[in-house]
Design a protein around this motif. Structure first.
Motif, PDB file in Angstrom:
ATOM      1  N   SER A  65       1.055   1.271  -4.614  1.00 11.83           N
ATOM      2  CA  SER A  65       1.954   0.122  -4.726  1.00 11.83           C
ATOM      3  C   SER A  65       1.567  -0.781  -5.879  1.00 11.83           C
ATOM      4  O   SER A  65       2.426  -1.390  -6.528  1.00 11.83           O
ATOM      5  CB  SER A  65       1.957  -0.666  -3.417  1.00 11.83           C
ATOM      6  N   SER A  92       8.677   3.327 -15.880  1.00 13.49           N
ATOM      7  CA  SER A  92       9.959   4.021 -15.825  1.00 13.49           C
ATOM      8  C   SER A  92      10.518   3.972 -14.413  1.00 13.49           C
ATOM      9  O   SER A  92       9.782   3.882 -13.429  1.00 13.49           O
ATOM     10  CB  SER A  92       9.796   5.476 -16.264  1.00 13.49           C
ATOM     11  N   LEU A  93      11.824   4.050 -14.321  1.00 12.57           N
ATOM     12  CA  LEU A  93      12.483   4.011 -13.023  1.00 12.57           C
ATOM     13  C   LEU A  93      12.201   5.269 -12.210  1.00 12.57           C
ATOM     14  O   LEU A  93      12.054   5.207 -10.982  1.00 12.57           O
ATOM     15  CB  LEU A  93      13.995   3.849 -13.224  1.00 12.57           C
ATOM     16  N   VAL A  94      12.102   6.401 -12.896  1.00 14.24           N
ATOM     17  CA  VAL A  94      11.840   7.658 -12.187  1.00 14.24           C
ATOM     18  C   VAL A  94      10.468   7.630 -11.527  1.00 14.24           C
ATOM     19  O   VAL A  94      10.311   8.036 -10.367  1.00 14.24           O
ATOM     20  CB  VAL A  94      11.955   8.845 -13.162  1.00 14.24           C
ATOM     21  N   ARG A  95       9.462   7.119 -12.261  1.00 14.25           N
ATOM     22  CA  ARG A  95       8.123   7.044 -11.687  1.00 14.25           C
ATOM     23  C   ARG A  95       8.083   6.083 -10.510  1.00 14.25           C
ATOM     24  O   ARG A  95       7.422   6.351  -9.509  1.00 14.25           O
ATOM     25  CB  ARG A  95       7.132   6.606 -12.759  1.00 14.25           C
ATOM     26  N   TYR A  96       8.809   5.005 -10.612  1.00 14.04           N
ATOM     27  CA  TYR A  96       8.827   4.043  -9.517  1.00 14.04           C
ATOM     28  C   TYR A  96       9.460   4.650  -8.273  1.00 14.04           C
ATOM     29  O   TYR A  96       8.967   4.471  -7.150  1.00 14.04           O
ATOM     30  CB  TYR A  96       9.591   2.794  -9.959  1.00 14.04           C
ATOM     31  N   VAL A  97      10.543   5.379  -8.450  1.00 12.47           N
ATOM     32  CA  VAL A  97      11.211   6.005  -7.311  1.00 12.47           C
ATOM     33  C   VAL A  97      10.321   7.074  -6.683  1.00 12.47           C
ATOM     34  O   VAL A  97      10.245   7.215  -5.450  1.00 12.47           O
ATOM     35  CB  VAL A  97      12.565   6.599  -7.756  1.00 12.47           C
ATOM     36  N   VAL A  98       9.603   7.836  -7.510  1.00 12.13           N
ATOM     37  CA  VAL A  98       8.696   8.864  -6.980  1.00 12.13           C
ATOM     38  C   VAL A  98       7.560   8.237  -6.186  1.00 12.13           C
ATOM     39  O   VAL A  98       7.177   8.732  -5.111  1.00 12.13           O
ATOM     40  CB  VAL A  98       8.160   9.725  -8.145  1.00 12.13           C
ATOM     41  N   ILE A 147       7.602   5.328  -4.591  1.00 11.30           N
ATOM     42  CA  ILE A 147       8.148   4.823  -3.335  1.00 11.30           C
ATOM     43  C   ILE A 147       8.404   5.957  -2.351  1.00 11.30           C
ATOM     44  O   ILE A 147       8.106   5.857  -1.153  1.00 11.30           O
ATOM     45  CB  ILE A 147       9.438   4.025  -3.599  1.00 11.30           C
ATOM     46  N   ALA A 148       8.925   7.069  -2.851  1.00 14.11           N
ATOM     47  CA  ALA A 148       9.185   8.211  -1.980  1.00 14.11           C
ATOM     48  C   ALA A 148       7.898   8.799  -1.422  1.00 14.11           C
ATOM     49  O   ALA A 148       7.825   9.165  -0.237  1.00 14.11           O
ATOM     50  CB  ALA A 148       9.974   9.276  -2.746  1.00 14.11           C
ATOM     51  N   SER A 155       6.900   8.883   2.485  1.00 13.21           N
ATOM     52  CA  SER A 155       6.641  10.192   3.100  1.00 13.21           C
ATOM     53  C   SER A 155       5.288  10.212   3.801  1.00 13.21           C
ATOM     54  O   SER A 155       5.155  10.751   4.914  1.00 13.21           O
ATOM     55  CB  SER A 155       6.696  11.285   2.029  1.00 13.21           C
TER      56      SER A 155
END
Length: 493
Positions: free
Chosen positions: A142, A148-154, A156-157, A161
């Motif tokens: 956290s 990047s937005l992709v890294r942030y989404v990964v 969080i996922a 999980s």
């Protein structure tokens, strides 16, 4: 000598002695501190403040090197690994067999009675012990800044999980435990959380005072009046504290108090020092509560909870299991203390205690001929000065004294931290005693499970004792090194 000049008598010498501090200072001090003579009457002469006549001895701090400290993720992994070893050892003590018997008298075909073990309970305990490791991984993820937005989404996922998997495993084990055990046994599963509730409420008491920025900008007194006026928390306040704790864990790193040597000419220096001590006391109490709770939590789930789910027909060595419980608690306590109270943090407490000072309460009637001052909160008192506060007589012990004479917490803070190696020596003494006792038990052990258990636990204790002795040798040389006068007033690193 007959006919010669007769010298002064003993009574005249006592009356014409050198003027004392009481004669020099007088009765009406500029800082509000008065003096009392032998007849308890003040001298009606004006005099400059006491700080202008007596300059307190400057406090000199030793510089310590930066000692290596395990990262949070590495420490949590090592602690989790140690607790897994201790859990495995406890299962060996409970479910061992006499597997070496010949086949003509088969007592067991394996070294442990695996058919008597409850695997759901073992999985539940493992997940509960891994909660700090999982929480540290989630916090590290956290706090990592994703550009990047992709890294942030990964990230969080992955975090969701991991938390979802841990929650699903806990629910699955709890459902199976509810099917196979009674309600009384199930109550043992969540007993430590009933202890965590009051500790969580008291934890926020230290968190309120941790809003001050660095470099002596300490919080005001009105920021702490909310908790002192309401000693009991309402349910709404408790939910608010839980939400704030979760947000702090996921948003930023915990606040680390700082210390700056105060200038001797600053008029508000005593107030700033006392405010710094209050902040450090709250932070130290929070760390001690965290150490006590997590060490007792680990010992409870590792060594006590497996005993609660043993069948009534199963025999195990009660004395050895209780001894293992105590050893696990002590080792977890030492490991957490060495991580949460590192040498740099203990040096910070030592520096603050050196500026705080201490007062020694004297009996009535003692030092009746010595000058006595009225204690003032805006005065820096030198060593050996006598003051009166709340109808009691006190003597300054430290070279630099701004503590409140009647405050027991100030005296306790100075006693604990005026010697920088006190906590480290205590931890070394505790861990050395545990290691020596385990070595003695290993030499006298006659059962295979005792030998295996002590050997595995001793390897973990050797690592902890090595780190403590390394820090003690380095810090002992650093604090014994003479401090030059050029290092006065420098900011601690």
């Amino acid at each position: 000598m007959p006919g010669g000049r007769r010298g002064p008598s003993r009574q005249q010498l006592s009356r014409s002695a050198l003027p004392s501090l009481q004669t020099l200072v007088g009765g009406n001090l500029g800082n509000g501190a008065g003096l009392r003579n032998r007849s308890s009457t003040s001298v009606g002469l004006s005099a400059p403040p006491l700080s202008a006549l007596i300059t307190p001895e400057p406090v000199r701090h030793s510089r310590i090197p930066e000692l290596p400290l395990d990262s949070s993720l590495l420490f949590e992994f090592l602690l989790f690994l140690y607790l897994l070893v201790a859990l495995f050892v406890q299962y060996i003590n409970i479910y061992r067999t006499v597997w070496w018997y010949p086949y003509s008298h088969p007592a067991a075909s394996t070294s442990l009675n695996f058919h008597l073990m409850d695997y759901h309970l073992a999985i539940f305990i493992t997940v509960m012990l891994a909660r700090r490791l999982v929480w540290t991984i989630v916090a590290e993820v956290s706090q990592s800044s994703g550009r990047s937005l992709v890294r942030y989404v990964v990230l969080i996922a992955a975090r969701l999980s991991l938390l979802t998997m841990c929650g699903w495993v806990l629910c699955w084990t709890l459902v199976n435990l509810c099917k196979n055990h009674s309600v009384l046994n199930l109550l043992f599963l969540g007993y430590p959380f009933g202890v965590y509730v009051p500790l969580c409420c008291f934890h926020q008491e230290g968190g309120k005072s941790q809003t001050a920025p660095a470099d002596c900008d300490y919080p005001a007194d009105h920021q702490q009046t909310d908790l002192t006026e309401t000693p009991f928390f309402r349910p709404r306040d408790f939910l608010f504290l839980l939400r704030e704790n979760l947000r702090e864990q996921f948003s930023s790193a915990p606040h680390m108090p700082t210390h700056t040597c105060p200038p001797h000419t600053h008029t508000h220096t005593p107030e700033l020092i006392r405010a710094e001590v209050e902040e450090l006391k709250s932070d130290f109490n929070r760390r001690i509560k965290e150490v006590l709770f997590n060490s007792l939590f680990s010992a409870y789930y590792v060594a006590f909870l497996p005993l609660c789910f043993v069948k009534s027909t199963q025999y195990y060595d009660m004395r050895w299991s209780c001894e293992h419980l105590i050893m696990v608690w002590i080792n977890a306590f030492v490991m957490l203390m060495s991580q949460l109270l590192p040498p740099s943090y203990c040096d910070l407490l030592h520096r603050s205690a050196a500026h705080l000072g201490r007062w020694q309460k004297l009996e009535h009637g003692s030092y009746s001929n010595a000058p006595q001052h009225v204690w003032s909160e805006s005065t820096i008192w030198p060593q050996g000065v006598l003051v009166r506060h709340s109808r009691c007589l006190y003597k300054a012990v430290g070279p630099y004294n701004v503590a409140l004479p009647s405050d027991v917490s100030h005296a306790r803070f100075y006693f604990l931290f005026h010697k920088p190696l006190r906590i480290l020596n205590l931890l070394i003494w505790i861990e050395s005693s545990v290691v020596l006792y385990q070595l003695y038990s290993l030499l006298r052990s006659e059962r295979w499970n005792h030998t295996l258990s002590l050997s595995l636990i001793l390897f973990c204790n050797y690592y902890v004792l090595f780190k403590l002795l390394r820090d003690r040798i380095v810090l002992g040389k650093a604090y014994s090194y003479p401090v030059s006068s050029n290092s006065l007033g420098l900011k601690s690193q």
